[in-house]
Scaffold this active site. Sequence first.
Site, short mmCIF file in Angstrom:
data_model
loop_
_atom_site.label_atom_id
_atom_site.label_comp_id
_atom_site.label_asym_id
_atom_site.label_seq_id
_atom_site.Cartn_x
_atom_site.Cartn_y
_atom_site.Cartn_z
N SER A 146 -5.92 6.84 2.74
CA SER A 146 -4.98 7.16 1.67
C SER A 146 -3.57 6.68 2.00
O SER A 146 -3.35 5.48 2.03
CB SER A 146 -4.98 8.62 1.26
OG SER A 146 -4.38 8.73 -0.01
N HIS B 126 10.76 9.41 2.35
CA HIS B 126 11.97 9.04 1.62
C HIS B 126 13.11 9.74 2.35
O HIS B 126 13.05 10.95 2.57
CB HIS B 126 11.90 9.50 0.16
CG HIS B 126 10.64 9.07 -0.52
ND1 HIS B 126 10.49 7.81 -1.03
CD2 HIS B 126 9.47 9.71 -0.72
CE1 HIS B 126 9.27 7.70 -1.55
NE2 HIS B 126 8.64 8.84 -1.37
N CYS C 211 -7.80 11.35 3.56
CA CYS C 211 -9.14 11.63 3.05
C CYS C 211 -10.15 11.51 4.18
O CYS C 211 -9.94 10.80 5.15
CB CYS C 211 -9.51 10.64 1.95
SG CYS C 211 -8.51 10.81 0.48
#
Length: 123
Positions: free
Chosen positions: A67, A72, A87
């Site tokens: 995944s 940020h 996952c």
Amino acid sequence: MKDGFSPARGTHLIADLAGGEGLGDPARIEAVLRGAAAAARVTVLGLNLHHFGPEMGVTGVALLAESHISIHTWPEERLSAVDIFVCGDGGNAQAALDVIVAGLGAELRFSQAIPRLGARGWS
């Protein structure tokens, strides 16, 4: 599901960090993302960074076979937002977060693990 392994099962971990160093340094963010992926025992397929300019933040995304890991940063606010989705049964989202927090020298202010897909007991 094959032999008890379900790739359609995962953990989505979100976190907010305060403080830290190098929040505006793309090279440091890349190193932290790669270290987080290694700690999580996941496979990096690609890594993309965007630096918003001098003394500004970085958005970084590690695309994983399992995944993604993204960050940020807002160095002017000394804040970071982290998103880790792993996952399958082999990855460790918490280990990835631990490496990010330590790699930035940040303080974990909030985290929430969300079971996804088959991890919720359905498939």
